[in-house]
Design a protein around this motif. Structure first.
Motif, PDB file in Angstrom:
ATOM      1  N   LEU A 162      -1.540   7.838   3.260  1.00 54.13           N
ATOM      2  CA  LEU A 162      -0.736   9.036   3.519  1.00 54.13           C
ATOM      3  C   LEU A 162      -1.635  10.014   4.257  1.00 54.13           C
ATOM      4  O   LEU A 162      -2.633  10.495   3.706  1.00 54.13           O
ATOM      5  CB  LEU A 162      -0.244   9.640   2.197  1.00 54.13           C
ATOM      6  CG  LEU A 162       0.457  10.998   2.275  1.00 54.13           C
ATOM      7  CD1 LEU A 162       1.739  10.911   3.095  1.00 54.13           C
ATOM      8  CD2 LEU A 162       0.761  11.541   0.871  1.00 54.13           C
TER       9      LEU A 162
ATOM     10  N   ALA B 120       4.468  15.036  -2.610  1.00 57.92           N
ATOM     11  CA  ALA B 120       4.208  13.928  -1.689  1.00 57.92           C
ATOM     12  C   ALA B 120       3.336  12.873  -2.366  1.00 57.92           C
ATOM     13  O   ALA B 120       3.556  11.663  -2.205  1.00 57.92           O
ATOM     14  CB  ALA B 120       3.525  14.447  -0.423  1.00 57.92           C
TER      15      ALA B 120
ATOM     16  N   ASN C  84      -3.463   8.375  12.969  1.00 55.08           N
ATOM     17  CA  ASN C  84      -2.189   7.720  12.662  1.00 55.08           C
ATOM     18  C   ASN C  84      -1.884   6.614  13.685  1.00 55.08           C
ATOM     19  O   ASN C  84      -1.393   5.545  13.333  1.00 55.08           O
ATOM     20  CB  ASN C  84      -1.070   8.759  12.638  1.00 55.08           C
ATOM     21  CG  ASN C  84       0.267   8.170  12.253  1.00 55.08           C
ATOM     22  OD1 ASN C  84       0.423   7.607  11.183  1.00 55.08           O
ATOM     23  ND2 ASN C  84       1.248   8.289  13.144  1.00 55.08           N
TER      24      ASN C  84
ATOM     25  N   LEU D 123       2.373  12.991   7.230  1.00 56.72           N
ATOM     26  CA  LEU D 123       3.069  14.168   6.708  1.00 56.72           C
ATOM     27  C   LEU D 123       2.494  15.407   7.373  1.00 56.72           C
ATOM     28  O   LEU D 123       1.346  15.788   7.135  1.00 56.72           O
ATOM     29  CB  LEU D 123       2.892  14.257   5.181  1.00 56.72           C
ATOM     30  CG  LEU D 123       3.424  15.521   4.500  1.00 56.72           C
ATOM     31  CD1 LEU D 123       4.923  15.667   4.703  1.00 56.72           C
ATOM     32  CD2 LEU D 123       3.079  15.505   3.017  1.00 56.72           C
TER      33      LEU D 123
ATOM     34  N   PRO E 103       1.469   0.868  11.075  1.00 58.81           N
ATOM     35  CA  PRO E 103       2.623   1.755  10.833  1.00 58.81           C
ATOM     36  C   PRO E 103       3.443   1.356   9.611  1.00 58.81           C
ATOM     37  O   PRO E 103       4.141   2.190   9.046  1.00 58.81           O
ATOM     38  CB  PRO E 103       3.446   1.628  12.129  1.00 58.81           C
ATOM     39  CG  PRO E 103       2.984   0.375  12.789  1.00 58.81           C
ATOM     40  CD  PRO E 103       1.561   0.160  12.365  1.00 58.81           C
ATOM     41  N   THR E 104       3.343   0.099   9.181  1.00 61.46           N
ATOM     42  CA  THR E 104       4.125  -0.310   8.004  1.00 61.46           C
ATOM     43  C   THR E 104       3.479   0.166   6.704  1.00 61.46           C
ATOM     44  O   THR E 104       4.111   0.137   5.655  1.00 61.46           O
ATOM     45  CB  THR E 104       4.283  -1.846   7.944  1.00 61.46           C
ATOM     46  OG1 THR E 104       2.989  -2.439   7.748  1.00 61.46           O
ATOM     47  CG2 THR E 104       4.904  -2.375   9.219  1.00 61.46           C
ATOM     48  N   LYS E 105       2.213   0.614   6.786  1.00 61.61           N
ATOM     49  CA  LYS E 105       1.518   1.046   5.570  1.00 61.61           C
ATOM     50  C   LYS E 105       1.089   2.506   5.621  1.00 61.61           C
ATOM     51  O   LYS E 105       0.410   2.985   4.716  1.00 61.61           O
ATOM     52  CB  LYS E 105       0.259   0.179   5.358  1.00 61.61           C
ATOM     53  CG  LYS E 105       0.570  -1.273   5.061  1.00 61.61           C
ATOM     54  CD  LYS E 105      -0.704  -2.026   4.710  1.00 61.61           C
ATOM     55  CE  LYS E 105      -0.381  -3.458   4.296  1.00 61.61           C
ATOM     56  NZ  LYS E 105      -1.579  -4.181   3.854  1.00 61.61           N
ATOM     57  N   THR E 106       1.451   3.192   6.699  1.00 63.37           N
ATOM     58  CA  THR E 106       0.932   4.544   6.925  1.00 63.37           C
ATOM     59  C   THR E 106       2.073   5.544   7.061  1.00 63.37           C
ATOM     60  O   THR E 106       3.051   5.278   7.763  1.00 63.37           O
ATOM     61  CB  THR E 106       0.074   4.582   8.215  1.00 63.37           C
ATOM     62  OG1 THR E 106      -0.892   3.540   8.155  1.00 63.37           O
ATOM     63  CG2 THR E 106      -0.624   5.924   8.366  1.00 63.37           C
ATOM     64  N   THR E 107       1.932   6.681   6.392  1.00 62.13           N
ATOM     65  CA  THR E 107       2.886   7.780   6.519  1.00 62.13           C
ATOM     66  C   THR E 107       2.139   9.013   7.002  1.00 62.13           C
ATOM     67  O   THR E 107       1.054   9.317   6.491  1.00 62.13           O
ATOM     68  CB  THR E 107       3.539   8.096   5.155  1.00 62.13           C
ATOM     69  OG1 THR E 107       4.119   6.909   4.638  1.00 62.13           O
ATOM     70  CG2 THR E 107       4.600   9.176   5.291  1.00 62.13           C
TER      71      THR E 107
ATOM     72  N   PRO F 132      -2.190   1.203   1.598  1.00 60.13           N
ATOM     73  CA  PRO F 132      -1.286   2.270   2.031  1.00 60.13           C
ATOM     74  C   PRO F 132      -2.072   3.562   2.265  1.00 60.13           C
ATOM     75  O   PRO F 132      -3.036   3.846   1.546  1.00 60.13           O
ATOM     76  CB  PRO F 132      -0.336   2.439   0.829  1.00 60.13           C
ATOM     77  CG  PRO F 132      -0.510   1.232  -0.006  1.00 60.13           C
ATOM     78  CD  PRO F 132      -1.869   0.694   0.260  1.00 60.13           C
TER      79      PRO F 132
ATOM     80  N   TYR G 141       5.400  10.686  -4.814  1.00 55.15           N
ATOM     81  CA  TYR G 141       6.156   9.629  -4.127  1.00 55.15           C
ATOM     82  C   TYR G 141       5.224   8.532  -3.617  1.00 55.15           C
ATOM     83  O   TYR G 141       5.575   7.353  -3.607  1.00 55.15           O
ATOM     84  CB  TYR G 141       6.977  10.211  -2.975  1.00 55.15           C
ATOM     85  CG  TYR G 141       8.114  11.089  -3.443  1.00 55.15           C
ATOM     86  CD1 TYR G 141       8.971  10.661  -4.456  1.00 55.15           C
ATOM     87  CD2 TYR G 141       8.336  12.347  -2.894  1.00 55.15           C
ATOM     88  CE1 TYR G 141      10.012  11.461  -4.910  1.00 55.15           C
ATOM     89  CE2 TYR G 141       9.373  13.155  -3.333  1.00 55.15           C
ATOM     90  CZ  TYR G 141      10.209  12.705  -4.342  1.00 55.15           C
ATOM     91  OH  TYR G 141      11.229  13.500  -4.791  1.00 55.15           O
ATOM     92  N   PHE G 142       4.018   8.927  -3.192  1.00 57.52           N
ATOM     93  CA  PHE G 142       3.044   7.956  -2.682  1.00 57.52           C
ATOM     94  C   PHE G 142       2.645   6.964  -3.784  1.00 57.52           C
ATOM     95  O   PHE G 142       2.676   5.752  -3.574  1.00 57.52           O
ATOM     96  CB  PHE G 142       1.823   8.700  -2.141  1.00 57.52           C
ATOM     97  CG  PHE G 142       0.756   7.816  -1.559  1.00 57.52           C
ATOM     98  CD1 PHE G 142       0.975   7.087  -0.401  1.00 57.52           C
ATOM     99  CD2 PHE G 142      -0.498   7.715  -2.164  1.00 57.52           C
ATOM    100  CE1 PHE G 142      -0.009   6.274   0.149  1.00 57.52           C
ATOM    101  CE2 PHE G 142      -1.499   6.908  -1.624  1.00 57.52           C
ATOM    102  CZ  PHE G 142      -1.250   6.194  -0.466  1.00 57.52           C
TER     103      PHE G 142
END
Length: 315
Positions: free
Chosen positions: A256, A304, A273, A284, A278-282, A254, A307-308
């Motif tokens: 962030l 953040a 990004n 911000l 995309p399923t493992k990346t956020t 994962p 939550y990560f």
């Protein structure tokens, strides 16, 4: 006017506890000099590893060291609640730590790839099995390269201002500074801060300008900057289900990605990004924030991060 300044500077108060001091202290830390295949690394450890939990491993950007890059965040109350449950290891790039001696003449500074190759030695000597990495700029690049090389050692990455591309930013920064005499400090400042930030947030800017000019060995800084300027492209690409997810070179943990909305790094982070799963990346993008979100908005970043790590299964 004083009242107006107080309002403007509320977000950066943690950095500046008394009027002119650069407040980057460490608390309750152990320092280690660790031998690696590419030279000695100075690391600073907070706390002790907790059972099978990963440690948090940080890597700073050019012009900074672990103190000036991360202590505002890690000394922040909400972040300290999180780090009760994790040991933290701050890595200083060779020659960038406080009081670092100059390198001998003819010394060849490690490449960015070699800086990443130094990290498994740190983990071995500190008896650490896995990490959650937090990197900024050059440090984010190094931690990404480390995770690509050693996916089993990295459980998650927080990448602030990461640039996956190989372009030499010094040329770009110098073009932004046309009309100035572009010394190393100006170029590094342009890497960290937007033109607006450089004129608007005077107390923050003065703090970091003095730190980069006076607290970091300038010859050593030039070597680290040169290594970053000549980095390779990370050569990562977004996996597509059913097509290349088994063969593509990308992060498997994962991630962030963090960038301030007025940061000079926005385009680079958006590009990174677009190359990750995309399923493992956020991503911000922090509002009202420039080039150093971990300094200017430590509360938002701590939230953040909480939550990560919860999303990774750690409470």
């Amino acid at each position: 006017m004083d009242e107006l300044q107080d309002v403007q500077l509320t977000e950066i108060k943690p950095l500046l506890t008394n009027k002119n001091a650069r407040n980057f202290q460490d608390f309750d830390c152990q320092e280690h000099d660790i031998e690696t295949p590419h030279g000695v690394l100075h690391v600073t450890m907070r706390g002790v590893p907790k059972g099978n939990r990963p440690i948090i491993l940080t890597y700073h950007d050019i012009g900074l060291n672990h103190k000036s890059c991360f202590n505002t965040l890690f000394n922040y109350e909400d972040m300290q609640e999180i780090t009760q449950h994790f040991a933290v290891v701050h890595v200083d790039a060779p020659g960038q730590q406080e009081g670092a001696p100059p390198f001998p003449s003819g010394y060849r500074y490690p490449t960015m790839d070699e800086l990443a190759e130094m990290l498994p030695s740190v983990m071995t000597q500190l008896k650490v099995n896995s990490v959650i990495g937090i990197g900024v700029g050059a440090g984010a690049y190094i931690l990404t390269r480390f995770a690509l090389n050693n996916p089993t050692l990295v459980e998650g990455l927080v990448l602030i201002n990461v640039d996956p591309c190989a372009e030499g930013w010094i040329d770009w920064a110098a073009s932004k500074l046309s009309g100035w005499t572009s010394n190393m400090v100006d170029v590094v400042m342009a890497h960290h801060f937007s033109a607006d930030e450089l004129t608007e947030n005077q107390e923050l800017i003065q703090t970091y300008r003095l730190h980069i000019a006076q607290d970091i060995n300038q010859d050593n800084l030039a070597l680290f900057c040169g290594s970053y300027q000549y980095r390779r492209d990370l050569e990562i690409e977004r996996p597509i289900v059913g097509l290349n997810e088994d063969t593509v070179n990308t992060l498997t943990c994962p991630a962030l990605l963090v960038v301030g909305d007025t940061s000079p790094a926005v385009e680079a982070v958006v590009e990174c990004n677009s190359r990750l799963n995309p399923t493992k990346t956020t991503l911000l993008k922090m509002a009202d924030c420039g080039g150093l979100p971990q300094v200017v908005q430590p509360g938002k970043l701590a939230e953040a991060f909480k939550y990560f790590v919860q999303g990774m299964g750690y409470s």
